[in-house]
Design an enzyme around this catalytic site. Structure first.
Site, PDB file in Angstrom:
ATOM      1  N   ASP A 105      -3.960  -6.358 -24.453  1.00 31.78           N
ATOM      2  CA  ASP A 105      -4.331  -5.348 -23.456  1.00 31.78           C
ATOM      3  C   ASP A 105      -3.726  -3.989 -23.774  1.00 31.78           C
ATOM      4  O   ASP A 105      -2.660  -3.897 -24.383  1.00 31.78           O
ATOM      5  CB  ASP A 105      -3.815  -5.756 -22.072  1.00 31.78           C
ATOM      6  N   GLU A 138       4.057   7.845   8.520  1.00 30.93           N
ATOM      7  CA  GLU A 138       4.707   8.824   7.634  1.00 30.93           C
ATOM      8  C   GLU A 138       5.652   8.159   6.646  1.00 30.93           C
ATOM      9  O   GLU A 138       6.155   8.789   5.721  1.00 30.93           O
ATOM     10  CB  GLU A 138       5.477   9.864   8.451  1.00 30.93           C
ATOM     11  N   PRO A 164       5.104   6.693  -2.405  1.00 30.82           N
ATOM     12  CA  PRO A 164       4.676   7.670  -3.427  1.00 30.82           C
ATOM     13  C   PRO A 164       5.859   8.411  -4.038  1.00 30.82           C
ATOM     14  O   PRO A 164       5.700   9.121  -5.025  1.00 30.82           O
ATOM     15  CB  PRO A 164       3.757   8.618  -2.647  1.00 30.82           C
ATOM     16  N   ARG A 208      -0.549 -11.535 -13.573  1.00 27.95           N
ATOM     17  CA  ARG A 208      -1.315 -11.901 -14.766  1.00 27.95           C
ATOM     18  C   ARG A 208      -0.448 -11.997 -16.010  1.00 27.95           C
ATOM     19  O   ARG A 208      -0.899 -12.456 -17.056  1.00 27.95           O
ATOM     20  CB  ARG A 208      -2.506 -10.970 -14.971  1.00 27.95           C
TER      21      ARG A 208
HETATM   22  N1  SAM Z   1       4.841  10.765   4.229  1.00 24.72           N
HETATM   23  C1  SAM Z   1       5.007  10.016   3.013  1.00 24.72           C
HETATM   24  C2  SAM Z   1       5.368  10.981   1.888  1.00 24.72           C
HETATM   25  O1  SAM Z   1       4.966  12.123   1.939  1.00 24.72           O
HETATM   26  O2  SAM Z   1       6.032  10.551   0.925  1.00 24.72           O
HETATM   27  C3  SAM Z   1       3.731   9.268   2.684  1.00 24.72           C
HETATM   28  C4  SAM Z   1       3.446   8.173   3.652  1.00 24.72           C
HETATM   29  S1  SAM Z   1       1.984   7.255   3.294  1.00 24.72           S
HETATM   30  C5  SAM Z   1       0.800   8.028   4.348  1.00 24.72           C
HETATM   31  C6  SAM Z   1       2.235   5.718   4.077  1.00 24.72           C
HETATM   32  C7  SAM Z   1       2.733   4.602   3.194  1.00 24.72           C
HETATM   33  O3  SAM Z   1       1.777   4.337   2.182  1.00 24.72           O
HETATM   34  C8  SAM Z   1       4.031   4.851   2.452  1.00 24.72           C
HETATM   35  O4  SAM Z   1       5.153   4.595   3.257  1.00 24.72           O
HETATM   36  C9  SAM Z   1       3.930   3.883   1.295  1.00 24.72           C
HETATM   37  O5  SAM Z   1       4.360   2.592   1.658  1.00 24.72           O
HETATM   38  C10 SAM Z   1       2.430   3.844   1.021  1.00 24.72           C
HETATM   39  N2  SAM Z   1       2.019   4.659  -0.123  1.00 24.72           N
HETATM   40  C11 SAM Z   1       1.293   5.799  -0.074  1.00 24.72           C
HETATM   41  N3  SAM Z   1       1.059   6.284  -1.291  1.00 24.72           N
HETATM   42  C12 SAM Z   1       1.645   5.430  -2.166  1.00 24.72           C
HETATM   43  C13 SAM Z   1       1.755   5.403  -3.581  1.00 24.72           C
HETATM   44  N4  SAM Z   1       1.223   6.352  -4.353  1.00 24.72           N
HETATM   45  N5  SAM Z   1       2.419   4.375  -4.146  1.00 24.72           N
HETATM   46  C14 SAM Z   1       2.981   3.413  -3.387  1.00 24.72           C
HETATM   47  N6  SAM Z   1       2.912   3.393  -2.039  1.00 24.72           N
HETATM   48  C15 SAM Z   1       2.253   4.381  -1.428  1.00 24.72           C
END
Ligand code: SAM
Length: 264
Positions: free
Chosen positions: A190, A137, A110, A175
Site C-alpha cells: 500500500d 466546541e 483537530p 487492517r
Molecule cells: N472548537 C474546536 C477547535 O476549534 O479546535 C473544534 C470542535 S469540533 C466542531 C467537535 C469535535 O469534532 C472535536 O472535539 C473533535 O473530537 C472532532 N473533530 C473535529 N475535527 C477533527 C479532526 N480534524 N480530527 C479529529 N477530530 C476532529
C-alpha cells in the site's frame, strides 16, 4: 456489534493474544453501526481479531436531563463537553480488569498530531486503545490535561464530531493487525506502508474502449513486471508526493530510475 441502551454495548471480553480492542466513548454510538458492519472490519470482528466496544458518554451523567455539555466559562459561542461524564466514562473503561494498563487514551481533535500510516502501524501493535470522540466546541481542558495520553487529528479541517475521525483511525489500524486483511489484499504494498505511493493498477479487460493495459503486465515475465511496478511507484511518488522520496528507503537502482524519470 450490538448497540444497546446499557453503558457498555459489547461487554469487553478477555482478549486473545492477537486481538485488538477499541473502546470508543461517544455521544452517538449509532454512528458506528454501518461502517463497522461491512467488509474487512466486519469480518475481523467475526474472526475475533478486532473488538469495538462503544460506550455512550451520556450514560455517565447523573442529572435528570442527562446533560453532557455546558456554556463555556468566560463566554463565547457554542457548548463545551462537561468533565464529569468524560472522567467517569474513561475511568469505567480503564477500570476494566482486562484492559491493558498501558493502553493510550486518545482524544480525537483537530488540534492533535496528524494521524498517518506510521501512527497506524504503531497503534496496530497495541492490544487496547481508548478513544474519546468530542462534540460541540470540544471537551473541557481538564479532560485533555488529566485523562488523555495522545491527541489525533485526521487532517486540517473541522468535523462536527470525533466519530468519523475515530472510524478513520479504527479502520486504518485494524487492517494492519495480522490476519485482518487476507494475503490477496495485503497492505504490504500500500501507499505509505512502503514509504512511497503505490503504482497504477489494471485488471480485465486488457483492452477497454481502445484503452489498453500495459503489455508488460500481461507478459507473465515476473522480473519485468516487478521492475515496472517499482518504476511506476517511483514515477507516481515523484509526480505527486516528491517529499516522500526524501525519507524513503531507496536503492541505487531506484535512484537511477528516478534520474531517468526526472529526465523524461
Ligand atoms: N472548537 C474546536 C477547535 O476549534 O479546535 C473544534 C470542535 S469540533 C466542531 C467537535 C469535535 O469534532 C472535536 O472535539 C473533535 O473530537 C472532532 N473533530 C473535529 N475535527 C477533527 C479532526 N480534524 N480530527 C479529529 N477530530 C476532529
Amino acid at each position: 456489534m450490538d448497540i444497546r441502551q446499557g453503558r457498555v454495548s459489547n461487554p469487553p471480553s478477555f482478549r486473545s493474544a492477537t486481538m485488538m480492542r477499541f473502546h470508543v466513548l461517544t455521544l452517538f454510538p449509532e454512528m458506528f453501526d454501518s461502517p463497522l458492519s461491512v467488509s474487512i472490519i466486519a469480518r475481523a470482528q467475526k474472526q475475533g481479531l478486532v473488538e469495538v466496544n462503544l460506550h455512550n458518554i451520556r450514560d455517565f451523567t447523573h442529572n435528570r436531563h442527562n446533560t453532557v455539555d455546558d456554556y463555556p466559562f468566560g463566554g463565547g459561542p457554542g457548548m463545551v463537553m462537561k468533565p464529569e461524564p468524560l472522567f467517569e466514562s474513561v475511568e469505567h473503561v480503564r477500570g476494566s480488569a482486562s484492559l491493558d494498563e498501558s493502553a493510550p487514551t486518545v482524544l480525537m481533535t483537530p488540534q492533535g498530531r496528524r494521524f498517518d500510516q506510521r501512527i497506524a502501524e504503531d497503534y496496530s501493535e497495541l492490544s487496547d486503545i481508548v478513544i474519546i470522540c468530542g462534540r460541540y466546541e470540544g471537551v473541557d481542558e481538564r479532560v485533555r490535561q488529566n485523562l488523555v495520553t495522545d491527541e489525533l487529528s485526521i487532517g486540517d479541517y473541522v468535523l462536527g464530531g470525533g466519530e468519523l475521525a475515530a472510524m478513520v483511525v479504527i479502520d486504518a489500524v485494524a487492517r494492519l493487525i495480522p490476519g485482518v486483511v487476507g494475503s490477496a489484499e495485503s497492505p504490504a504494498n500500500d501507499s505509505y506502508t512502503t514509504g512511497l505511493l503505490q503504482h497504477p493498477l489494471y485488471t480485465r479487460p486488457s483492452e477497454y474502449r481502445g484503452m489498453e493495459a500495459p503489455d508488460v503486465l500481461l507478459s507473465g515475465h515476473h522480473a519485468e513486471i516487478a521492475k515496472w511496478h517499482r518504476r511506476e511507484t517511483l514515477r507516481r511518488t515523484l509526480e505527486r508526493r516528491p517529499d516522500l522520496l526524501e525519507s524513503a528507503d531507496l536503492s541505487n537502482e531506484d535512484r537511477r530510475m528516478l534520474d531517468e524519470l526526472r529526465a523524461e
